[in-house]
Design an enzyme around this catalytic site. Structure first.
Site, short mmCIF file in Angstrom:
data_model
loop_
_atom_site.label_atom_id
_atom_site.label_comp_id
_atom_site.label_asym_id
_atom_site.label_seq_id
_atom_site.Cartn_x
_atom_site.Cartn_y
_atom_site.Cartn_z
N TYR A 70 7.22 13.17 3.48
CA TYR A 70 7.95 11.90 3.29
C TYR A 70 8.32 11.30 4.65
O TYR A 70 8.00 10.15 4.95
CB TYR A 70 9.21 12.10 2.44
CG TYR A 70 10.01 10.82 2.34
CD1 TYR A 70 9.50 9.72 1.67
CD2 TYR A 70 11.26 10.70 2.95
CE1 TYR A 70 10.20 8.52 1.61
CE2 TYR A 70 11.97 9.50 2.89
CZ TYR A 70 11.43 8.42 2.22
OH TYR A 70 12.12 7.23 2.17
N SER B 213 12.41 4.43 7.03
CA SER B 213 13.54 5.31 6.68
C SER B 213 14.03 6.00 7.95
O SER B 213 13.26 6.19 8.90
CB SER B 213 13.07 6.38 5.69
OG SER B 213 14.03 7.40 5.56
P1 NDP Z 1 13.65 3.30 -6.24
O1 NDP Z 1 13.04 4.55 -6.78
O2 NDP Z 1 14.85 2.74 -6.90
O3 NDP Z 1 12.54 2.17 -6.14
C1 NDP Z 1 11.24 2.45 -5.73
C2 NDP Z 1 10.33 1.29 -6.11
O4 NDP Z 1 9.00 1.60 -5.65
C3 NDP Z 1 10.25 1.08 -7.61
O5 NDP Z 1 10.31 -0.30 -7.89
C4 NDP Z 1 8.88 1.62 -7.98
O6 NDP Z 1 8.32 0.85 -9.03
C5 NDP Z 1 8.10 1.35 -6.69
N1 NDP Z 1 6.92 2.19 -6.60
C6 NDP Z 1 6.85 3.54 -6.44
N2 NDP Z 1 5.57 3.94 -6.45
C7 NDP Z 1 4.81 2.81 -6.63
C8 NDP Z 1 3.43 2.56 -6.75
N3 NDP Z 1 2.52 3.56 -6.69
N4 NDP Z 1 3.00 1.29 -6.91
C9 NDP Z 1 3.90 0.28 -6.97
N5 NDP Z 1 5.22 0.45 -6.87
C10 NDP Z 1 5.67 1.71 -6.72
O7 NDP Z 1 13.96 3.64 -4.71
P2 NDP Z 1 14.47 2.73 -3.49
O8 NDP Z 1 14.75 1.36 -3.91
O9 NDP Z 1 15.52 3.49 -2.82
O10 NDP Z 1 13.17 2.79 -2.57
C11 NDP Z 1 12.54 1.65 -2.03
C12 NDP Z 1 11.98 2.03 -0.68
O11 NDP Z 1 13.05 2.40 0.18
C13 NDP Z 1 11.02 3.21 -0.67
O12 NDP Z 1 9.95 2.92 0.19
C14 NDP Z 1 11.87 4.35 -0.13
O13 NDP Z 1 11.09 5.32 0.52
C15 NDP Z 1 12.73 3.60 0.85
N6 NDP Z 1 13.99 4.21 1.25
C16 NDP Z 1 14.93 4.59 0.34
C17 NDP Z 1 16.13 5.14 0.77
C18 NDP Z 1 17.17 5.61 -0.16
O14 NDP Z 1 18.01 6.47 0.23
N7 NDP Z 1 17.25 5.12 -1.38
C19 NDP Z 1 16.44 5.24 2.20
C20 NDP Z 1 15.37 4.85 3.06
C21 NDP Z 1 14.21 4.33 2.59
P3 NDP Z 1 7.48 1.44 -10.26
O15 NDP Z 1 7.90 2.87 -10.46
O16 NDP Z 1 7.83 0.53 -11.40
O17 NDP Z 1 6.06 1.28 -9.83
C1 8X3 Z 2 15.54 8.20 2.38
C2 8X3 Z 2 16.76 8.38 3.21
O1 8X3 Z 2 18.42 10.06 4.07
O2 8X3 Z 2 17.05 10.72 2.15
O3 8X3 Z 2 14.53 7.60 3.10
O4 8X3 Z 2 16.03 10.54 4.32
S1 8X3 Z 2 17.07 10.00 3.45
#
Ligand code: NDP
Ligand code: 8X3
Length: 254
Positions: free
Chosen positions: A154, A141
């Site tokens: 985070y 991120s």
């Molecule tokens: P979502 O919440 O839409 O998706 C997160 C996914 O992670 C879900 O499929 C969830 O599945 C899974 N997950 C969470 N905890 C667990 C666990 N303990 N075991 C297995 N699976 C888990 O968010 P995003 O798609 O945005 O996030 C995906 C990644 O991208 C993350 O690592 C997030 O930190 C990162 N990210 C997101 C950004 C954003 O602005 N959206 C920007 C930068 C990075 P389930 O709950 O079914 O287990």
């Molecule tokens: C999540 C992106 O902009 O909320 O990793 O930090 S931001």
């Protein structure tokens, strides 16, 4: 496509992971899809039925024994994983550190750090066996690079992801396995709903009136990284929407 290619995606039940499942399937990859919400995995498998082989695993990445069992039990058709997409992760409690429950910090560390490490450890022999062209794509991120209020643990977990990715590259030199830290900025997924523990209004207002990245944008970046020529490794991609940038430093005044 001549060679069968398998992607192992954690966190495939929503957001980036779900979009990646669709995008890689469109390009003929076989898929191992995992997450905790099994009904969503079943729906995804149904949606992809007839396109590519899909193996779904109900998996909490925090359970390292379950991770080992899931990897050891991959059906033969899915055993030669070429791309590991370490995407499962979350942020919690976007508020000052002094107001955050310790449990929320621990959940982020257990998921974003220990979970990612467990899955990587379990799949390293497979990826090394695959050799040239294999990829580990770790979802970091911008929060792993840049500080901001309420990011606390985070951002620190995502800084771990960045450094772990770089360090892995050192050890994997000579194996052909690539490692990338893919570090997105603001993207509209269920991320903020999770971060605010279900506050749909907060999530809607964060994304309203701007143009965040989409899950599809990031899925395309994942695919780009996974399909580069075998001799190329992108160490890190940091991607923000054009409508996101940095703020001035904050100053405390009398
Ligand atoms: P979502 O919440 O839409 O998706 C997160 C996914 O992670 C879900 O499929 C969830 O599945 C899974 N997950 C969470 N905890 C667990 C666990 N303990 N075991 C297995 N699976 C888990 O968010 P995003 O798609 O945005 O996030 C995906 C990644 O991208 C993350 O690592 C997030 O930190 C990162 N990210 C997101 C950004 C954003 O602005 N959206 C920007 C930068 C990075 P389930 O709950 O079914 O287990
Ligand atoms: C999540 C992106 O902009 O909320 O990793 O930090 S931001």
């Amino acid at each position: 496509m001549s060679e069968k290619q398998v992607a192992f995606i954690t966190g495939a039940t929503s957001g980036f992971g779900e979009a990646a499942a669709h995008y890689f399937a469109e390009h003929g990859w076989s898929l191992v899809l995992s997450g905790r919400r099994f009904s969503r995995l079943e729906a995804l498998k149904d949606a992809l039925a007839g396109k590519v082989p899909v193996h779904i695993i109900e998996l909490d990445v925090r359970d390292s024994d379950a991770v080992k069992t899931a990897v050891a039990g991959l059906p033969e058709e899915f055993a030669d994983v070429k791309a590991l997409i370490n995407n499962a992760g979350l942020a919690l409690s976007p508020m000052p550190s002094q107001k955050v429950d310790l449990e929320d910090w621990q959940t982020m560390i257990d998921t974003n750090v220990k979970g990612l490490v467990s899955v990587t450890h379990a799949l390293l022999p497979t990826l090394i066996k695959h050799g040239a062209g294999a990829s580990i794509i770790n979802i970091g991120s911008i929060a792993g690079q840049w500080p901001y209020p309420g990011s606390h643990v985070y951002g620190a977990t995502k800084a771990f992801v960045k450094q772990f990715s770089y360090n892995l590259r050192c050890d994997l030199l000579g194996t052909g396995v690539r490692v990338t830290d893919l570090a997105p900025g603001i993207a509209e997924t269920e991320f903020t709903l999770v971060r605010t523990k279900g506050d749909q209004a907060a999530s809607d207002s964060l994304y309203r009136g701007t143009t965040p990245l989409s899950a599809q944008d990031i899925a395309e970046q994942m695919y780009y990284i996974a399909t580069l020529p075998d001799h190329m490794n992108i160490n890190r991609i940091e991607v923000m929407p054009v409508r996101q940038a940095w703020n001035p430093f904050a100053i405390d005044r009398d």
